[in-house]
Write a protein that holds these residues in place. Structure first.
Motif, mmCIF file in Angstrom:
data_model
loop_
_atom_site.group_PDB
_atom_site.id
_atom_site.type_symbol
_atom_site.label_atom_id
_atom_site.label_comp_id
_atom_site.label_asym_id
_atom_site.label_seq_id
_atom_site.Cartn_x
_atom_site.Cartn_y
_atom_site.Cartn_z
ATOM 1 N N LEU A 45 0.847 -1.187 0.000
ATOM 2 C CA LEU A 45 0.000 0.000 0.000
ATOM 3 C C LEU A 45 0.884 1.239 0.000
ATOM 4 C CD1 LEU A 45 -3.135 0.651 2.174
ATOM 5 C CD2 LEU A 45 -1.360 2.389 1.997
ATOM 6 N N SER A 46 0.555 2.175 -0.855
ATOM 7 C CA SER A 46 1.250 3.458 -0.855
ATOM 8 C C SER A 46 0.278 4.540 -1.299
ATOM 9 C CB SER A 46 2.466 3.423 -1.792
ATOM 10 O OG SER A 46 2.062 3.230 -3.132
ATOM 11 N N THR A 47 0.583 5.762 -0.903
ATOM 12 C CA THR A 47 -0.231 6.909 -1.316
ATOM 13 C C THR A 47 0.679 7.954 -1.949
ATOM 14 O OG1 THR A 47 -0.006 7.947 0.864
ATOM 15 C CG2 THR A 47 -1.934 6.533 0.500
ATOM 16 N N ALA A 48 0.095 8.757 -2.813
ATOM 17 C CA ALA A 48 0.855 9.827 -3.476
ATOM 18 C C ALA A 48 0.064 11.118 -3.375
ATOM 19 C CB ALA A 48 1.110 9.481 -4.943
ATOM 20 N N ILE A 49 0.742 12.173 -2.966
ATOM 21 C CA ILE A 49 0.084 13.458 -2.810
ATOM 22 C C ILE A 49 -0.436 13.946 -4.153
ATOM 23 C CG2 ILE A 49 2.197 14.812 -3.135
ATOM 24 C CD1 ILE A 49 1.159 16.659 -0.893
ATOM 25 N N GLN A 50 -1.566 14.640 -4.151
ATOM 26 C CA GLN A 50 -2.196 15.157 -5.360
ATOM 27 C C GLN A 50 -2.630 16.606 -5.136
ATOM 28 O OE1 GLN A 50 -2.362 13.210 -8.154
ATOM 29 N NE2 GLN A 50 -1.434 11.514 -7.009
ATOM 30 N N PRO A 51 -2.665 17.449 -6.159
ATOM 31 C CA PRO A 51 -2.271 17.138 -7.526
ATOM 32 C C PRO A 51 -0.764 16.938 -7.644
ATOM 33 C CG PRO A 51 -2.724 19.477 -7.327
ATOM 34 C CD PRO A 51 -3.140 18.851 -6.034
ATOM 35 N N GLN A 52 -0.359 16.203 -8.674
ATOM 36 C CA GLN A 52 1.035 15.899 -8.901
ATOM 37 C C GLN A 52 1.624 16.896 -9.914
ATOM 38 O OE1 GLN A 52 3.706 14.266 -8.147
ATOM 39 N NE2 GLN A 52 2.833 13.278 -6.335
ATOM 40 N N ALA A 53 2.927 16.773 -10.111
ATOM 41 C CA ALA A 53 3.595 17.680 -11.043
ATOM 42 C C ALA A 53 4.881 17.042 -11.531
ATOM 43 C CB ALA A 53 3.892 19.018 -10.365
ATOM 44 N N SER A 54 5.374 17.530 -12.648
ATOM 45 C CA SER A 54 6.685 17.109 -13.157
ATOM 46 C C SER A 54 7.347 18.305 -13.806
ATOM 47 C CB SER A 54 6.554 15.954 -14.153
ATOM 48 O OG SER A 54 5.922 16.378 -15.348
ATOM 49 N N PHE A 55 8.670 18.209 -13.905
ATOM 50 C CA PHE A 55 9.439 19.332 -14.462
ATOM 51 C C PHE A 55 10.645 18.776 -15.194
ATOM 52 C CE2 PHE A 55 12.362 22.958 -14.406
ATOM 53 C CZ PHE A 55 11.517 24.020 -14.695
ATOM 54 N N CYS A 56 10.953 19.381 -16.316
ATOM 55 C CA CYS A 56 12.117 18.963 -17.116
ATOM 56 C C CYS A 56 12.783 20.208 -17.668
ATOM 57 C CB CYS A 56 11.668 18.050 -18.252
ATOM 58 S SG CYS A 56 13.010 17.556 -19.356
ATOM 59 N N ILE A 57 14.104 20.254 -17.590
ATOM 60 C CA ILE A 57 14.832 21.401 -18.127
ATOM 61 C C ILE A 57 16.007 20.915 -18.972
ATOM 62 C CG2 ILE A 57 16.142 21.636 -15.973
ATOM 63 C CD1 ILE A 57 16.261 24.676 -16.584
ATOM 64 N N ILE A 58 16.130 21.492 -20.171
ATOM 65 C CA ILE A 58 17.144 21.098 -21.155
ATOM 66 C C ILE A 58 17.930 22.331 -21.584
ATOM 67 C CG2 ILE A 58 17.490 20.200 -23.494
ATOM 68 C CD1 ILE A 58 14.995 18.540 -23.172
ATOM 69 N N GLU A 59 19.211 22.165 -21.759
ATOM 70 C CA GLU A 59 20.026 23.207 -22.390
ATOM 71 C C GLU A 59 19.853 23.042 -23.900
ATOM 72 O OE1 GLU A 59 24.416 24.898 -21.513
ATOM 73 O OE2 GLU A 59 24.357 22.807 -22.180
ATOM 74 N N GLN A 60 19.136 23.982 -24.523
ATOM 75 C CA GLN A 60 18.731 23.779 -25.912
ATOM 76 C C GLN A 60 19.897 23.726 -26.884
ATOM 77 O OE1 GLN A 60 17.133 26.416 -24.127
ATOM 78 N NE2 GLN A 60 17.499 28.349 -25.186
ATOM 79 N N SER A 61 21.008 24.367 -26.570
ATOM 80 C CA SER A 61 22.129 24.380 -27.495
ATOM 81 C C SER A 61 22.854 23.048 -27.565
ATOM 82 C CB SER A 61 23.122 25.478 -27.096
ATOM 83 O OG SER A 61 23.643 25.234 -25.796
ATOM 84 N N THR A 62 22.690 22.200 -26.547
ATOM 85 C CA THR A 62 23.402 20.916 -26.505
ATOM 86 C C THR A 62 22.484 19.703 -26.439
ATOM 87 O OG1 THR A 62 23.525 20.957 -24.073
ATOM 88 C CG2 THR A 62 25.342 21.989 -25.298
ATOM 89 N N GLY A 63 21.243 19.917 -26.038
ATOM 90 C CA GLY A 63 20.343 18.778 -25.819
ATOM 91 C C GLY A 63 20.574 18.109 -24.477
ATOM 92 N N HIS A 64 21.433 18.674 -23.635
ATOM 93 C CA HIS A 64 21.726 18.082 -22.337
ATOM 94 C C HIS A 64 20.577 18.329 -21.359
ATOM 95 C CE1 HIS A 64 26.392 18.078 -22.928
ATOM 96 N NE2 HIS A 64 25.734 17.434 -23.887
ATOM 97 N N ILE A 65 20.076 17.257 -20.791
ATOM 98 C CA ILE A 65 19.039 17.374 -19.766
ATOM 99 C C ILE A 65 19.728 17.784 -18.475
ATOM 100 C CG2 ILE A 65 17.231 16.156 -18.498
ATOM 101 C CD1 ILE A 65 17.119 14.203 -20.919
ATOM 102 N N LYS A 66 19.341 18.925 -17.927
ATOM 103 C CA LYS A 66 20.029 19.459 -16.754
ATOM 104 C C LYS A 66 19.365 19.056 -15.442
ATOM 105 C CE LYS A 66 23.296 21.290 -18.976
ATOM 106 N NZ LYS A 66 24.633 20.666 -18.861
ATOM 107 N N ALA A 67 18.077 18.802 -15.483
ATOM 108 C CA ALA A 67 17.391 18.389 -14.255
ATOM 109 C C ALA A 67 16.054 17.763 -14.615
ATOM 110 C CB ALA A 67 17.181 19.573 -13.311
ATOM 111 N N LEU A 68 15.619 16.843 -13.761
ATOM 112 C CA LEU A 68 14.311 16.206 -13.899
ATOM 113 C C LEU A 68 13.666 16.124 -12.517
ATOM 114 C CD1 LEU A 68 14.989 13.074 -16.166
ATOM 115 C CD2 LEU A 68 13.767 15.139 -16.828
#
Length: 886
Positions: free
Chosen positions: A432-455
């Motif tokens: 059994l587990s619970t997850a807080i709601q509403p949920q969210a996600s975030f993604c940030i990319i350096e557009q010049s390189t395609g490098h994902i900097k954080a998730l």
């Protein structure tokens, strides 16, 4: 005794008697037989022993083929600065290999002093040690001392399975093979190589293997930096890694450590002074302090979760590994993985997401539940949270898996369990587990390189590895963020449409249907440019643009932008056919949805001058020997013209500065462009946007679809993260890059044509002249034909007749909508009335007798008063013609 003559004679007779001789002869024969039997038994035993020994040795691994080098090394992950971030390991691979020259001599001596003091003098077997252990065992009544040399221990651990035998015969076989192979190994390897392998092999507790991993675990430093005191602690663990663990049982380890130090003094390895210094050291206090800084159980971040999945996939795709080989390489191969994550940016994202005040108040939770029961009759039954939901709906038809708090969710699961668990049933497993709601996600990319900097794959405490990652795994409907990508991008890039192109925001149905397209506010704005359609997120303008683009073209653009979840055509089990090649594609109405990561990468292509760069989590992977295993140079593709990207960026700056995304406007002055997105049922809200450095997307919603009205909190989170990054990274405030193929022109926003001064700027709602940007070669060449100026009589409100006095004449500006436009819009009050084409003032219908004959109008011949509007065009029609078009 009586030795007289008579007795001597009797004795002689007895000896020489037949019976006595027979008895003696029998005893001799018996003795010889017993002796022969003993000899036979010895011979047979020797033969059997030799045969057994031969059989054991024949079953031993080939001495020429054995490999005693340690196997199984932890994989090290390095961040973008090259700093060690964490290690990945299996239960038998948490080791870091170090060569002998990196291991201090006193560390080597500590192990030799306690494990094999004659290591450098024996040939693999220590006979003196064996006899000592035997006699000590006889003396004490139990055999507790070992006699295995370091060479034998190396053979046992790395060749013969670690000595995990279950009975005496297996132990005997292993011991014989161990000694034989030890003798052979010493002929092939130097003592230094054997010791190096040994010190990198041994189990040293706390899931560490080898002295380097142990040094970092207990003292948070390299083995090369250990003192004599610290080295003796680690050497003391070897005999029993559990019972001699210096963290759990420091007293036990201390006794062993003292013995080691005494041995080192006796064997001349350290001086008396070094011994005293080591003994006075509060080494266990340092171990305790170092342990306090160690996480009890490492829970990987969402970034590392995504990385693990990507590396496993790439090893199979690019190197041809099967799944098992890929997992072994990752967790036991000693790889070095250099990731794209920026630790500072990741920390900012995590901190903002951890602050509940950034999210709507009154959060709820969702329930995840699994229950396996073995019924009394032996049948196994599995239940999930959906069974809990059906159970709850029996008493409340509105029940769902969204609860006010974790306590309520757990009570619901407990009640369900009670309802299905009967007497005689056995619970096989429950989660059994619970997850807080509403949920969210975030993604940030350096557009010049395609490098994902954080998730960030979700909000709330992450309690396990490889859990649901909402940034990379969850697919959600993209809503209005798709308007730019699916509709406006191909329209500007291939159809010759421009940001000035005008479409009528009026009642409209999807092509070939009676289904109406509705704007979010259910209003119709009338004639609208594409720039305004982007800024204000107008559905009808988007859908009309898509009609011109065609869904097929839009679909191809989206594939080139990296989307992998779109459906060309597929059927379900009921025969229903699904395809995303539909007009609704432009509004984000798709079959499976998209991931945050792929949406961010698509917007990064616009930010990167139209070049799509495949987003990557790592740059390279080296094998255990530091050879390049995978070079992850991102693939790039020019998916749109640079000018198209520039125009879209410029238009989406309006979204931030004056449209639906004003909440993301940077407080630092850094320019921002982007697009908001809300699904029609308010299940999902998005913002995807970028500044000159980074592209980021945020998604918010319930894991289980639920209507909600979040306001602008997700946009505020986006702004907070990006502004903190700007400050932390000390980014220079700079405009978006220029584009040499862009030009500007003054246009009328009602027609999209060149503006007519004195006409387009006199629209009753205000000037409609704007400076617009175009790809060179696409500037309109015709002047506005939408605005018309009509001279009307202010008394009749109709076009003037020839007889209207000058003081009754006024000029008024109207617009003419396209011929195919229907329905009322915000433009309707300003449309040119239909009767203006045929009627004139009905008040001033005849000439008024002038007091001066010179005031009489000079009418052309055969021209009737009612036909005055048909008079010949003068030389300057813009000055005097009642109905004026341009």
């Amino acid at each position: 005794m009586n030795y007289n003559k008579e007795n001597i004679i009797k004795k002689r007779r007895a000896i020489n008697s037949k019976a006595t001789k027979t008895k003696s002869k029998f005893l001799v024969i018996l003795y010889k037989a017993v002796l022969v039997c003993i000899l036979a038994v010895c011979v047979i035993s020797a033969g059997l022993g030799f045969g057994l020994l031969r059989g054991i040795l024949e079953n031993a691994p080939n001495a020429d083929q054995i490999d005693v080098q340690p196997e199984g090394y932890s994989t090290t992950i390095y961040n973008q600065e090259g700093k060690e971030l964490l290690k990945l390991s299996d239960f038998d691979s948490n080791r870091e290999y170090v060569t002998l020259d990196k291991i201090p001599t006193h560390m080597q001596d500590a192990f030799i002093a306690i494990e094999d003091e004659r290591f450098y003098s024996h040939n693999g077997i220590d006979l003196q040690g064996i006899f000592r252990a035997f006699f000590v065992g006889i003396k004490n009544g139990r055999f507790s001392e070992g006699a295995s040399t370091i060479t034998q221990q190396l053979i046992k651990n790395n060749v013969l399975g670690g000595g995990a035998e279950t009975n005496f015969s297996e132990q005997l076989e292993r011991k014989v093979q161990e000694q034989y192979l030890a003798l052979e190994l010493e002929k092939r390897l130097s003592k230094e190589q054997i010791l190096e392998y040994y010190l990198n092999t041994i189990n040293l507790g706390q899931s560490t293997l080898g002295v380097q991993a142990a040094s970092k675990r207990y003292f948070n430093k390299d083995v090369s930096d250990l003192t004599i005191s610290e080295a003796s602690v680690i050497a003391g663990i070897t005999q029993n890694p559990s019972a001699l663990d210096p963290i759990v049982y420091p007293e036990n380890n201390s006794k062993r450590r003292t013995k080691i130090l005494n041995n080192m003094v006796e064997q001349g390895k350290i001086t008396k002074k070094e011994y005293e210094t080591a003994m006075s050291d509060d080494v266990y206090g340092r171990i305790k302090k170092a342990n306090e800084n160690q996480p009890a159980d490492t829970v990987y971040s969402y970034f590392v979760d995504a990385l693990i999945k990507q590396v496993i996939e790439d090893l199979q795709t690019d190197k041809g590994y099967n799944e098992t080989q890929a997992y072994n390489a990752l967790y036991r191969g000693g790889l070095s993985i250099y990731i794209t994550q920026d630790s500072e940016i990741q920390s900012i994202c995590d901190q903002v997401f951890a602050d509940d005040s950034n999210f709507p108040p009154g959060s709820s939770v969702t329930l995840s539940y699994r229950l396996s029961i073995k019924k009394k009759n032996g049948k196994e039954v599995n239940y999930s949270e959906y069974d809990v939901e059906r159970y709850l709906k029996k008493s409340d038809k509105n029940a769902s898996l969204i609860f006010s708090c974790s306590k309520t969710a757990k009570q619901a699961a407990k009640s369900f369990k009670k309802s299905v668990l009967k007497k005689g049933d056995t619970v096989l497993g429950e989660h059994l587990s619970t997850a807080i709601q509403p949920q969210a996600s975030f993604c940030i990319i350096e557009q010049s390189t395609g490098h994902i900097k954080a998730l960030v794959g979700g909000r709330g405490k992450k309690t396990a590895n490889l859990t649901l990652n909402r940034a990379t795994q969850t697919t959600r409907q993209p809503g209005s963020t798709f308007k730019v990508l699916a509709s406006y991008l191909p329209a500007l890039d291939t159809l010759g449409m421009t940001l000035a192109t005008v479409l009528d925001d009026a009642p409209y149905n999807y092509v070939g249907t009676e289904r109406a397209v509705n704007n979010y506010d259910h209003k119709y704005r009338g004639l609208t440019t594409i720039r305004e359609g982007i800024r204000d997120s107008i559905n009808i303008v988007t859908a009309k643009t898509m009609e011109k683009v065609t869904p097929a073209v839009a679909y191809e653009y989206l594939l080139n932008l990296g989307f992998t979840t779109l459906v060309e055509k597929e059927s379900d089990s009921k025969g229903n056919v699904y395809s995303d090649i539909q007009q609704t594609l432009c509004l984000g109405g798709i079959t499976k949805g998209v991931t945050n990561l792929e949406l961010t990468a698509a917007y990064a292509a616009i930010a990167n001058k139209g070049v799509y760069t495949e987003p990557i989590l790592y740059t390279k992977i080296l094998d255990h020997d530091k050879n390049l295993l995978l070079d992850n140079e991102p693939k790039t593709n020019q998916v749109m013209k640079e000018s198209t990207a520039w125009l879209l960026t410029n238009a989406m700056q309006d979204v931030v500065n004056a449209g639906t995304g004003t909440a993301v406007r940077s407080t630092t002055g850094m320019p921002v462009a982007g697009k908001t997105g809300t699904t029609s049922n308010n299940y999902d809200v998005w913002f995807s946007g970028y500044n000159p450095y980074y592209t980021a997307s945020i998604w918010c919603g319930y894991d289980i679809n639920k209507h909600f009205y979040p306001g602008s909190y997700h946009k505020v989170i986006w702004r907070k993260i990006m502004d903190q990054i700007i400050v932390k990274k000390k980014l220079k405030i700079t405009p978006f890059p220029d584009c040499s193929s862009i030009t500007a022109a003054e246009i009328c926003t009602e027609s999209g044509m060149l503006a007519v001064p004195g006409l387009c700027d006199h629209d009753p709602r205000g000037s409609k002249i704007k400076t617009e940007y175009f790809t060179k070669g696409t500037v309109p060449t015709e002047k506005c034909t939408t605005h018309v100026a009509v001279t009307i009589c202010k008394e009749s409100k109709l076009p003037v007749s020839l007889y209207c006095p000058e003081d009754c004449k006024i000029e008024k500006i109207y617009i003419k909508r396209p011929e195919d436009s229907e329905g009322k819009t915000a433009d309707t009050p300003y449309e040119l009335p239909e009767d203006f084409e045929t009627e004139v003032c009905n008040i001033h219908t005849s000439p008024v007798a002038p007091s001066d004959p010179d005031d009489l109008p000079n009418l052309p011949d055969a021209t009737l008063p009612g036909e005055a509007q048909k008079e010949p065009v003068k030389e300057d029609p813009e000055e005097e013609t009642p109905l004026r078009e341009n």
